[in-house]
Design a protein around this motif. Structure first.
Motif, PDB file in Angstrom:
ATOM      1  N   GLY A  57       0.742  -1.196   0.071  1.00 57.45           N
ATOM      2  CA  GLY A  57       0.106   0.026   0.136  1.00 57.45           C
ATOM      3  C   GLY A  57       1.083   1.347   0.173  1.00 57.45           C
ATOM      4  O   GLY A  57       1.952   1.185  -0.029  1.00 57.45           O
ATOM      5  N   ARG A  58       0.217   2.455  -0.090  1.00 52.31           N
ATOM      6  CA  ARG A  58       0.937   3.690  -0.027  1.00 52.31           C
ATOM      7  C   ARG A  58       2.085   3.679   1.273  1.00 52.31           C
ATOM      8  O   ARG A  58       3.172   4.451   0.987  1.00 52.31           O
ATOM      9  CB  ARG A  58       0.012   4.742   0.025  1.00 52.31           C
ATOM     10  N   ASP A  59       1.689   3.210   2.203  1.00 52.64           N
ATOM     11  CA  ASP A  59       2.564   3.247   3.579  1.00 52.64           C
ATOM     12  C   ASP A  59       2.866   1.990   3.948  1.00 52.64           C
ATOM     13  O   ASP A  59       2.883   1.750   5.326  1.00 52.64           O
ATOM     14  CB  ASP A  59       1.846   4.302   4.451  1.00 52.64           C
ATOM     15  N   SER A  60       2.721   0.720   3.224  1.00 57.05           N
ATOM     16  CA  SER A  60       2.785  -0.516   3.865  1.00 57.05           C
ATOM     17  C   SER A  60       3.764  -1.265   3.258  1.00 57.05           C
ATOM     18  O   SER A  60       3.528  -1.455   1.758  1.00 57.05           O
ATOM     19  CB  SER A  60       1.417  -1.305   4.022  1.00 57.05           C
ATOM     20  N   TYR A  61       4.836  -1.925   3.863  1.00 55.33           N
ATOM     21  CA  TYR A  61       5.771  -2.700   3.099  1.00 55.33           C
ATOM     22  C   TYR A  61       6.187  -3.871   3.923  1.00 55.33           C
ATOM     23  O   TYR A  61       5.891  -4.024   5.214  1.00 55.33           O
ATOM     24  CB  TYR A  61       7.051  -1.818   2.857  1.00 55.33           C
ATOM     25  N   THR A  62       6.710  -5.013   3.198  1.00 54.98           N
ATOM     26  CA  THR A  62       7.262  -6.155   3.880  1.00 54.98           C
ATOM     27  C   THR A  62       8.623  -6.033   3.318  1.00 54.98           C
ATOM     28  O   THR A  62       8.835  -5.839   2.254  1.00 54.98           O
ATOM     29  CB  THR A  62       6.676  -7.579   3.911  1.00 54.98           C
ATOM     30  N   VAL A  63       9.764  -6.532   4.283  1.00 56.72           N
ATOM     31  CA  VAL A  63      11.081  -6.677   3.798  1.00 56.72           C
ATOM     32  C   VAL A  63      11.230  -8.311   4.406  1.00 56.72           C
ATOM     33  O   VAL A  63      11.199  -8.406   5.362  1.00 56.72           O
ATOM     34  CB  VAL A  63      11.964  -5.769   4.449  1.00 56.72           C
ATOM     35  N   GLU A  64      11.726  -9.053   3.461  1.00 60.69           N
ATOM     36  CA  GLU A  64      12.002 -10.453   3.971  1.00 60.69           C
ATOM     37  C   GLU A  64      13.333 -11.082   3.247  1.00 60.69           C
ATOM     38  O   GLU A  64      13.614 -10.664   2.221  1.00 60.69           O
ATOM     39  CB  GLU A  64      10.631 -11.276   3.826  1.00 60.69           C
ATOM     40  N   VAL A  65      13.948 -11.943   3.784  1.00 63.60           N
ATOM     41  CA  VAL A  65      14.887 -12.854   3.246  1.00 63.60           C
ATOM     42  C   VAL A  65      14.228 -14.086   2.510  1.00 63.60           C
ATOM     43  O   VAL A  65      13.439 -14.679   3.337  1.00 63.60           O
ATOM     44  CB  VAL A  65      15.910 -13.317   4.292  1.00 63.60           C
ATOM     45  N   THR A  66      14.428 -14.231   1.434  1.00 62.34           N
ATOM     46  CA  THR A  66      13.693 -15.443   0.864  1.00 62.34           C
ATOM     47  C   THR A  66      14.730 -16.079  -0.218  1.00 62.34           C
ATOM     48  O   THR A  66      15.544 -15.338  -0.793  1.00 62.34           O
ATOM     49  CB  THR A  66      12.469 -15.158   0.134  1.00 62.34           C
ATOM     50  N   ASP A  67      14.172 -17.425  -0.592  1.00 62.41           N
ATOM     51  CA  ASP A  67      14.838 -18.050  -1.851  1.00 62.41           C
ATOM     52  C   ASP A  67      14.521 -17.890  -3.236  1.00 62.41           C
ATOM     53  O   ASP A  67      15.140 -18.047  -4.054  1.00 62.41           O
ATOM     54  CB  ASP A  67      14.831 -19.434  -1.367  1.00 62.41           C
ATOM     55  N   GLU A  68      13.301 -17.063  -3.110  1.00 61.60           N
ATOM     56  CA  GLU A  68      12.722 -16.562  -4.244  1.00 61.60           C
ATOM     57  C   GLU A  68      13.883 -15.422  -5.018  1.00 61.60           C
ATOM     58  O   GLU A  68      13.782 -15.213  -6.142  1.00 61.60           O
ATOM     59  CB  GLU A  68      11.643 -15.759  -4.026  1.00 61.60           C
ATOM     60  N   VAL A  69      14.537 -14.902  -4.396  1.00 65.42           N
ATOM     61  CA  VAL A  69      15.668 -13.812  -4.735  1.00 65.42           C
ATOM     62  C   VAL A  69      16.961 -14.222  -4.607  1.00 65.42           C
ATOM     63  O   VAL A  69      17.637 -15.105  -3.592  1.00 65.42           O
ATOM     64  CB  VAL A  69      15.435 -12.572  -3.785  1.00 65.42           C
ATOM     65  N   PRO A  70      17.690 -14.638  -5.760  1.00 68.49           N
ATOM     66  CA  PRO A  70      19.118 -14.996  -5.629  1.00 68.49           C
ATOM     67  C   PRO A  70      20.085 -14.100  -4.460  1.00 68.49           C
ATOM     68  O   PRO A  70      19.923 -13.057  -4.320  1.00 68.49           O
ATOM     69  CB  PRO A  70      19.901 -14.854  -6.667  1.00 68.49           C
ATOM     70  N   PHE A  71      21.027 -15.060  -4.026  1.00 63.99           N
ATOM     71  CA  PHE A  71      21.992 -14.494  -2.872  1.00 63.99           C
ATOM     72  C   PHE A  71      22.539 -13.316  -3.648  1.00 63.99           C
ATOM     73  O   PHE A  71      22.885 -13.548  -4.670  1.00 63.99           O
ATOM     74  CB  PHE A  71      22.696 -15.610  -2.366  1.00 63.99           C
ATOM     75  N   GLY A  72      22.655 -12.207  -2.854  1.00 60.73           N
ATOM     76  CA  GLY A  72      23.538 -11.192  -3.278  1.00 60.73           C
ATOM     77  C   GLY A  72      22.549 -10.056  -3.895  1.00 60.73           C
ATOM     78  O   GLY A  72      23.166  -9.009  -4.273  1.00 60.73           O
ATOM     79  N   PHE A  73      21.289 -10.383  -4.025  1.00 61.61           N
ATOM     80  CA  PHE A  73      20.388  -9.547  -4.772  1.00 61.61           C
ATOM     81  C   PHE A  73      19.205  -8.924  -3.816  1.00 61.61           C
ATOM     82  O   PHE A  73      18.850  -9.828  -3.032  1.00 61.61           O
ATOM     83  CB  PHE A  73      19.872  -9.936  -6.019  1.00 61.61           C
ATOM     84  N   THR A  74      18.818  -7.899  -4.091  1.00 57.77           N
ATOM     85  CA  THR A  74      17.778  -6.950  -3.299  1.00 57.77           C
ATOM     86  C   THR A  74      16.794  -6.712  -4.641  1.00 57.77           C
ATOM     87  O   THR A  74      16.871  -6.463  -5.692  1.00 57.77           O
ATOM     88  CB  THR A  74      17.911  -5.921  -2.724  1.00 57.77           C
ATOM     89  N   GLN A  75      15.294  -7.512  -4.544  1.00 58.42           N
ATOM     90  CA  GLN A  75      14.315  -7.197  -5.518  1.00 58.42           C
ATOM     91  C   GLN A  75      13.201  -6.599  -5.105  1.00 58.42           C
ATOM     92  O   GLN A  75      12.945  -6.441  -3.607  1.00 58.42           O
ATOM     93  CB  GLN A  75      13.906  -8.649  -5.875  1.00 58.42           C
ATOM     94  N   GLU A  76      12.562  -5.921  -5.859  1.00 56.44           N
ATOM     95  CA  GLU A  76      11.345  -5.121  -5.202  1.00 56.44           C
ATOM     96  C   GLU A  76      10.052  -5.544  -6.014  1.00 56.44           C
ATOM     97  O   GLU A  76      10.043  -6.026  -7.230  1.00 56.44           O
ATOM     98  CB  GLU A  76      11.474  -3.540  -5.619  1.00 56.44           C
ATOM     99  N   ARG A  77       8.964  -5.759  -5.276  1.00 57.71           N
ATOM    100  CA  ARG A  77       7.684  -6.145  -5.752  1.00 57.71           C
ATOM    101  C   ARG A  77       6.664  -4.839  -5.488  1.00 57.71           C
ATOM    102  O   ARG A  77       6.711  -4.417  -4.318  1.00 57.71           O
ATOM    103  CB  ARG A  77       7.261  -7.164  -5.332  1.00 57.71           C
ATOM    104  N   ASP A  78       5.721  -4.503  -6.369  1.00 59.23           N
ATOM    105  CA  ASP A  78       4.652  -3.754  -6.100  1.00 59.23           C
ATOM    106  C   ASP A  78       3.466  -4.185  -6.075  1.00 59.23           C
ATOM    107  O   ASP A  78       2.907  -4.597  -7.115  1.00 59.23           O
ATOM    108  CB  ASP A  78       4.975  -2.486  -6.869  1.00 59.23           C
ATOM    109  N   HIS A  79       2.710  -4.589  -5.006  1.00 59.60           N
ATOM    110  CA  HIS A  79       1.398  -5.137  -4.949  1.00 59.60           C
ATOM    111  C   HIS A  79       0.402  -3.991  -4.530  1.00 59.60           C
ATOM    112  O   HIS A  79      -0.804  -4.429  -4.134  1.00 59.60           O
ATOM    113  CB  HIS A  79       1.209  -6.330  -4.176  1.00 59.60           C
ATOM    114  N   TYR A  80       0.635  -2.763  -4.612  1.00 60.24           N
ATOM    115  CA  TYR A  80      -0.106  -1.626  -4.419  1.00 60.24           C
ATOM    116  C   TYR A  80      -1.177  -1.531  -5.623  1.00 60.24           C
ATOM    117  O   TYR A  80      -0.610  -0.867  -6.767  1.00 60.24           O
ATOM    118  CB  TYR A  80       0.710  -0.514  -3.992  1.00 60.24           C
ATOM    119  N   THR A  81      -2.452  -1.528  -5.493  1.00 63.64           N
ATOM    120  CA  THR A  81      -3.441  -1.241  -6.516  1.00 63.64           C
ATOM    121  C   THR A  81      -3.786   0.104  -6.481  1.00 63.64           C
ATOM    122  O   THR A  81      -4.453   0.477  -5.131  1.00 63.64           O
ATOM    123  CB  THR A  81      -4.674  -2.209  -6.406  1.00 63.64           C
ATOM    124  N   ARG A  82      -3.606   0.822  -7.403  1.00 67.91           N
ATOM    125  CA  ARG A  82      -4.041   2.390  -7.323  1.00 67.91           C
ATOM    126  C   ARG A  82      -5.536   2.300  -7.886  1.00 67.91           C
ATOM    127  O   ARG A  82      -5.692   1.819  -8.937  1.00 67.91           O
ATOM    128  CB  ARG A  82      -3.180   3.090  -8.062  1.00 67.91           C
TER     129      ARG A  82
END
Length: 76
Positions: A48-73
């Protein structure tokens, strides 16, 4: 041996400055956890506009940071 490093934080803030600071701190903490396991990356998801999660996951390769946007405007 595979090491499972669960880590997730939910971030909300009432101001942009507060949000920026909280996200920066959460990402730094997540990077520390990811470095410990050396097998997961960091995923930052906007819910959302002011709501995020930050997590460590195997969906993202080691050494990378990835962003997703699930905010519906809604159109104006």
């Amino acid at each position: 041996m595979t090491q499972d490093i669960p880590f997730a934080l939910r971030i909300t803030a009432e101001s942009q400055a507060g949000l920026d600071a909280a996200l920066g701190e959460a990402v730094e903490r997540a990077i520390g956890h990811a470095l410990a396991g050396r097998s997961h990356g960091v995923l930052v998801t906007r819910h959302g506009r002011d709501s995020y999660t930050v997590e460590v996951t195997d969906e993202v390769p080691f050494g990378f940071t990835q962003e997703r946007d699930h905010y519906t405007r809604t159109p104006i």
